[in-house]
Design a protein around this motif. Structure first.
Motif, mmCIF file in Angstrom:
data_model
loop_
_atom_site.group_PDB
_atom_site.id
_atom_site.type_symbol
_atom_site.label_atom_id
_atom_site.label_comp_id
_atom_site.label_asym_id
_atom_site.label_seq_id
_atom_site.Cartn_x
_atom_site.Cartn_y
_atom_site.Cartn_z
ATOM 1 N N CYS A 110 0.856 -1.184 0.000
ATOM 2 C CA CYS A 110 0.000 0.000 0.000
ATOM 3 C C CYS A 110 0.889 1.231 0.000
ATOM 4 C CB CYS A 110 -0.946 0.007 1.205
ATOM 5 S SG CYS A 110 -0.123 0.241 2.801
ATOM 6 N N TYR A 111 0.264 2.390 0.069
ATOM 7 C CA TYR A 111 1.008 3.638 0.198
ATOM 8 C C TYR A 111 0.834 4.169 1.613
ATOM 9 C CZ TYR A 111 1.980 4.071 -4.789
ATOM 10 O OH TYR A 111 2.443 3.866 -6.056
ATOM 11 N N CYS A 112 1.886 4.766 2.153
ATOM 12 C CA CYS A 112 1.821 5.366 3.478
ATOM 13 C C CYS A 112 1.339 6.801 3.354
ATOM 14 C CB CYS A 112 3.187 5.320 4.162
ATOM 15 S SG CYS A 112 3.227 6.180 5.749
ATOM 16 N N GLY A 113 0.288 7.140 4.089
ATOM 17 C CA GLY A 113 -0.236 8.497 4.055
ATOM 18 C C GLY A 113 0.594 9.481 4.846
ATOM 19 N N HIS A 114 1.575 8.999 5.598
ATOM 20 C CA HIS A 114 2.448 9.884 6.374
ATOM 21 C C HIS A 114 3.671 10.297 5.564
ATOM 22 C CE1 HIS A 114 0.257 9.155 10.176
ATOM 23 N NE2 HIS A 114 0.170 7.901 9.757
ATOM 24 N N CYS A 115 4.374 9.320 4.991
ATOM 25 C CA CYS A 115 5.600 9.635 4.240
ATOM 26 C C CYS A 115 5.403 9.543 2.730
ATOM 27 C CB CYS A 115 6.744 8.725 4.677
ATOM 28 S SG CYS A 115 6.515 6.950 4.330
ATOM 29 N N ASN A 116 4.192 9.123 2.294
ATOM 30 C CA ASN A 116 3.817 9.080 0.874
ATOM 31 C C ASN A 116 4.652 8.108 0.044
ATOM 32 O OD1 ASN A 116 1.545 10.831 0.539
ATOM 33 N ND2 ASN A 116 2.438 11.565 -1.353
ATOM 34 N N ASN A 117 5.220 7.099 0.679
ATOM 35 C CA ASN A 117 6.006 6.098 -0.027
ATOM 36 C C ASN A 117 5.197 4.824 -0.246
ATOM 37 O OD1 ASN A 117 8.735 7.267 -0.364
ATOM 38 N ND2 ASN A 117 8.703 7.366 1.865
ATOM 39 N N LYS A 118 5.527 4.095 -1.309
ATOM 40 C CA LYS A 118 4.941 2.779 -1.523
ATOM 41 C C LYS A 118 5.670 1.796 -0.617
ATOM 42 C CE LYS A 118 3.511 -0.424 -5.156
ATOM 43 N NZ LYS A 118 3.519 -0.703 -6.616
#
Length: 202
Positions: free
Chosen positions: A20-28
């Protein structure tokens, strides 16, 4: 009636790793899942069936908690669409990120109205006259920074965003918000990021 069943791991080892993508650091990422939530309901034979609804875990890169909705693969907090832009003045950066945040939670009208404010202020900072129409500011910035796109059909959609103003009850949709962000992204890169990137590299 749907019931919830929770499966968790109280030890240090996570249950699973889910993309998934992290909504905190915006990384996959591969989400380290420590808790899973299932919907439990009766099937036609009155037997319990399980439907995985949520995975709760930790980002392996930034260590922040994430909730993954297994039905639509959305994450909470949501990811910021549209990339960050370097060398922005603080107030411009703040408003641009607020637009991204509004878009990510489907607050499209807030996104468009914030975009109008941002474009008008940036245009004035770049030499445009004050107290002009939204169309005037769009054309001013296009003439100065994106002249090759002056007659492109998609620019008409940008100019039409002037109808979504703060003093009129006009509800913006996703396409309008995306158009606004796409245009603002291009303008801000041309004004702030590209010139400073070249200077920084010399």
């Amino acid at each position: 009636m749907t019931k919830l069943k929770i499966i968790t791991n109280y030890g240090n080892k996570f249950l699973d790793s889910e993309p998934c993508y992290c909504g905190h650091c915006n990384n996959k990422i591969g989400l380290d899942v420590y808790l899973k939530v299932y919907g439990v309901k009766k099937n036609d034979k009155l037997q319990n069936t399980q439907i995985e609804k949520y995975s709760v875990g930790v980002c392996p890169l930034c260590g922040a908690p994430i909730i993954l909705n297994k039905e639509n693969n959305n994450v909470l907090p949501p990811i910021r669409e549209f990339e960050e832009i370097s060398f922005l003045p603080k107030d411009v950066e703040t408003l641009y990120n607020e637009m991204r945040d509004a878009y990510s939670v489907q607050s499209y009208t807030c996104c468009v109205i914030s975009g109008r404010t941002l474009l008008a202020n940036v245009a004035v900072e770049e030499g445009a006259e004050e107290d002009k129409s939204f169309k005037y500011y769009v054309d001013y910035l296009v003439d100065k920074y994106l002249p090759a796109t002056k007659n492109k059909p998609w620019l008409d959609k940008v100019r039409e965003l002037g109808n979504c103003s703060a003093h009129k009850m006009v509800i913006a949709n996703k396409e309008q918000a995306k158009t606004s962000l796409t245009f603002i992204n291009a303008i801000l890169k041309n004004i702030y990021e590209f010139p400073n990137s070249v200077s920084d590299g010399e």
